[in-house]
Design an enzyme around this catalytic site. Structure first.
Site, PDB file in Angstrom:
ATOM      1  N   ARG A 132      39.012  65.168  31.972  1.00 28.34           N
ATOM      2  CA  ARG A 132      37.630  64.878  32.376  1.00 28.34           C
ATOM      3  C   ARG A 132      36.695  64.651  31.196  1.00 28.34           C
ATOM      4  O   ARG A 132      35.714  63.915  31.327  1.00 28.34           O
ATOM      5  CB  ARG A 132      37.091  65.996  33.273  1.00 28.34           C
ATOM      6  CG  ARG A 132      37.624  65.882  34.681  1.00 28.34           C
ATOM      7  CD  ARG A 132      36.927  66.786  35.673  1.00 28.34           C
ATOM      8  NE  ARG A 132      37.486  66.510  36.995  1.00 28.34           N
ATOM      9  CZ  ARG A 132      37.568  67.375  37.982  1.00 28.34           C
ATOM     10  NH1 ARG A 132      37.100  68.600  37.835  1.00 28.34           N
ATOM     11  NH2 ARG A 132      38.087  67.022  39.143  1.00 28.34           N
ATOM     12  N   ASP A 188      33.750  72.665  37.600  1.00 29.04           N
ATOM     13  CA  ASP A 188      33.890  71.438  38.395  1.00 29.04           C
ATOM     14  C   ASP A 188      32.607  70.601  38.392  1.00 29.04           C
ATOM     15  O   ASP A 188      32.600  69.462  38.869  1.00 29.04           O
ATOM     16  CB  ASP A 188      34.270  71.782  39.841  1.00 29.04           C
ATOM     17  CG  ASP A 188      35.704  72.307  39.931  1.00 29.04           C
ATOM     18  OD1 ASP A 188      36.471  72.119  38.956  1.00 29.04           O
ATOM     19  OD2 ASP A 188      36.051  72.907  40.961  1.00 29.04           O
ATOM     20  N   SER A 240      37.931  74.947  48.133  1.00 32.79           N
ATOM     21  CA  SER A 240      38.663  76.151  47.701  1.00 32.79           C
ATOM     22  C   SER A 240      38.821  77.137  48.858  1.00 32.79           C
ATOM     23  O   SER A 240      39.891  77.719  49.054  1.00 32.79           O
ATOM     24  CB  SER A 240      37.898  76.869  46.583  1.00 32.79           C
ATOM     25  OG  SER A 240      37.871  76.100  45.425  1.00 32.79           O
TER      26      SER A 240
HETATM   27  C1  S3P Z   1      39.812  76.269  41.942  1.00 32.63           C
HETATM   28  C2  S3P Z   1      39.659  76.769  40.668  1.00 32.63           C
HETATM   29  C3  S3P Z   1      39.250  75.964  39.508  1.00 32.63           C
HETATM   30  C4  S3P Z   1      38.632  74.638  39.935  1.00 32.63           C
HETATM   31  C5  S3P Z   1      39.399  73.961  41.023  1.00 32.63           C
HETATM   32  C6  S3P Z   1      39.505  74.852  42.248  1.00 32.63           C
HETATM   33  C7  S3P Z   1      40.262  77.158  43.009  1.00 32.63           C
HETATM   34  O1  S3P Z   1      40.386  75.693  38.711  1.00 32.63           O
HETATM   35  O2  S3P Z   1      38.507  73.783  38.816  1.00 32.63           O
HETATM   36  O3  S3P Z   1      38.769  72.753  41.405  1.00 32.63           O
HETATM   37  O4  S3P Z   1      40.139  76.801  44.200  1.00 32.63           O
HETATM   38  O5  S3P Z   1      40.736  78.259  42.684  1.00 32.63           O
HETATM   39  P1  S3P Z   1      40.945  76.757  37.649  1.00 32.63           P
HETATM   40  O6  S3P Z   1      41.069  78.014  38.354  1.00 32.63           O
HETATM   41  O7  S3P Z   1      42.257  76.209  37.174  1.00 32.63           O
HETATM   42  O8  S3P Z   1      39.934  76.761  36.561  1.00 32.63           O
END
Ligand code: S3P
Length: 436
Positions: free
Chosen positions: A347, A316, A22
């Protein structure tokens, strides 16, 4: 790529946590907006951050990736229309964050993705962006996403109907790139890397409590670049190692440089409530993100109930929590996790299918799963389908620590999206994983 992991009762070693996915994606996006020479270290050289960097280069950035080091050069020209469709591969974060950025650059682009990404919902981002003044269309709510030259309004206010850091970040990036004020309300806290990075580069952004949750306000901001940015280790990648260390019969692991942003590391409190022995050392701040080293020894786990505000924080990690729950005594109940249905795979279904193959009793709900665990090892050789999902693949490979006949997982190529050296790291602590 199909992988087999051998039964491994005992593991030990010291591991350097790979860079955060991220944060790596945000670093190349915000780094491109800064438009100064900047060096990024600790970058995750995985397929998702690479596709985001390629997408940025397609609109005029000048990003060069060399292993875990990235350099971004100042552009002499403004962002431009890409000459071909921009391919975000498997990355929901890449696509949703780029939708926000591109919407306010005064350019036109079509964003596409792989088979999994093409099935994922994009209206959650397109709708608020359109309300902000962007011009974004999707194909029945899904990619391809077409973006035209819109005009982002000042003082946009958005109350998020779902807990999503990607939606929040997309809106904030659109306002940041347009130099406009925006306010976002999130009812359940989600990861705040975008806010932290903007703040690190001296942007005027603050989060306060609101009767509905968090209120995040970005004021028109000209960011002040620094020469370097260091990416923290990825807590979500570390989570596979943490659970490996806990469920192994004998273990002693030290994972170094793990990101410990409180909006990301809820898994630690979840596992501690299950009986896990986890120690955090050497806590420090790098580039406005908490990091530390994590010490794990094998622990006797028991089931718990997991629901509510913690869910977005551990979203996650639920696949690997399911593996921990399978080898914990008693029931683990996870609810309010419907978002898992629209990740890289469904999932909840993928976890249930895999658990069924290895004879772990469980009950699947529309928004969660109940797992009836046991401290006994399993003894089945089953073919588990990863559903093309990196986190499902890695989670079930970790179950080999308690599977006397090993574990076989089909279609593991997407491990490269988030943890490119997974097999090497596992081998360094004693877990043999081979292609078959
Ligand atoms: C992420 C936010 C999450 C996560 C994804 C990465 C991000 O998703 O599940 O793997 O980098 O902002 P959501 O914001 O859709 O929940």
């Amino acid at each position: 790529m199909n992988l087999v992991a051998q039964y491994t009762p005992s593991i030990s070693g010291e591991i350097l946590c790979p860079g955060d996915k991220s944060i790596s994606q945000r670093a190349v996006i915000i780094g491109s907006l800064l438009n100064e020479d900047i060096e990024i270290s600790g970058f995750l050289n995985g397929e998702d951050p690479i596709s985001t960097a390629n997408a940025l280069n397609a609109i005029g950035s000048s990003i060069k990736i060399n292993g875990t080091s990235v350099s971004i050069k100042k552009r002499d020209i403004p962002f431009k229309d890409p000459s071909v469709n921009v391919d975000l591969g498997n990355s929901g974060t890449g696509m949703r964050l780029m939708m926000g950025l591109i919407s306010s650059l005064g350019i036109k682009a079509t964003l596409v993705g792989d088979e999994s990404l093409t099935k994922r919902p994009m209206l959650r981002v397109a709708n608020p962006l359109n309300d902000m003044g962007a011009i974004v269309t999707c194909n029945e709510g899904k990619p391809p996403v077409k973006i035209l030259d819109g005009l982002i309004k000042d003082n946009f206010f958005y109350e998020m109907p779902i807990a999503s850091a990607q939606v929040k970040s997309s809106i904030i990036l659109a306002a940041l790139a347009a130099n406009k004020k925006v306010t976002v309300i999130e009812k359940h806290p989600t990861r705040n890397h975008t806010e932290r990075m903007i703040s690190y580069f001296n942007g005027d952004i603050h989060t306060e409590s609101h009767h509905l949750g968090n209120k995040i306000t970005l004021m028109p901001s000209k960011l002040i670049p620094t020469k370097t940015y260091e990416v923290a280790g990825d807590f979500s990648s570390a989570s596979f190692l943490i659970v490996a260390g806990l469920i192994a019969k004998e273990s002693n692991l030290l994972i170094k440089n793990v990101g410990l942003n409180p909006t990301r590391c809820g898994l630690i409190s979840v596992l501690r409530s299950m009986g896990a022995k986890i120690e955090i050392k050497n806590e420090r701040l790098i580039s406005n993100e908490e990091v530390g080293d994590i010490d794990i020894v094998s622990s006797e786990l028991h089931g718990i109930v997991i629901s509510g505000d913690i869910i977005p924080n551990i979203i996650d990690e639920i696949p690997i929590i399911s593996i921990a729950a399978s080898f914990a005594e008693g029931e683990t109940l996870i609810t309010e996790a419907e978002e898992l249905r629209v990740k890289e795979s469904d999932r909840l279904q993928a976890i249930s299918d895999g658990l069924q193959k290895i004879n772990i009793h469980h009950e699947l709900f529309h928004d969660g799963i109940k797992i009836i665990g046991s401290s006994e090892d399993i003894s089945v050789m089953a073919e588990i389908d990863s559903h093309g999902d990196h986190r499902i693949a890695m989670s079930f490979l970790i179950a080999s620590l308690r599977s006397k006949k090993g574990i076989y997982v089909e279609d593991c190529k997407n491990i490269l999206t988030s943890f490119p050296n997974f097999i090497e790291v596992m081998s360094s602590i004693g877990i043999a994983i081979n292609e078959r």
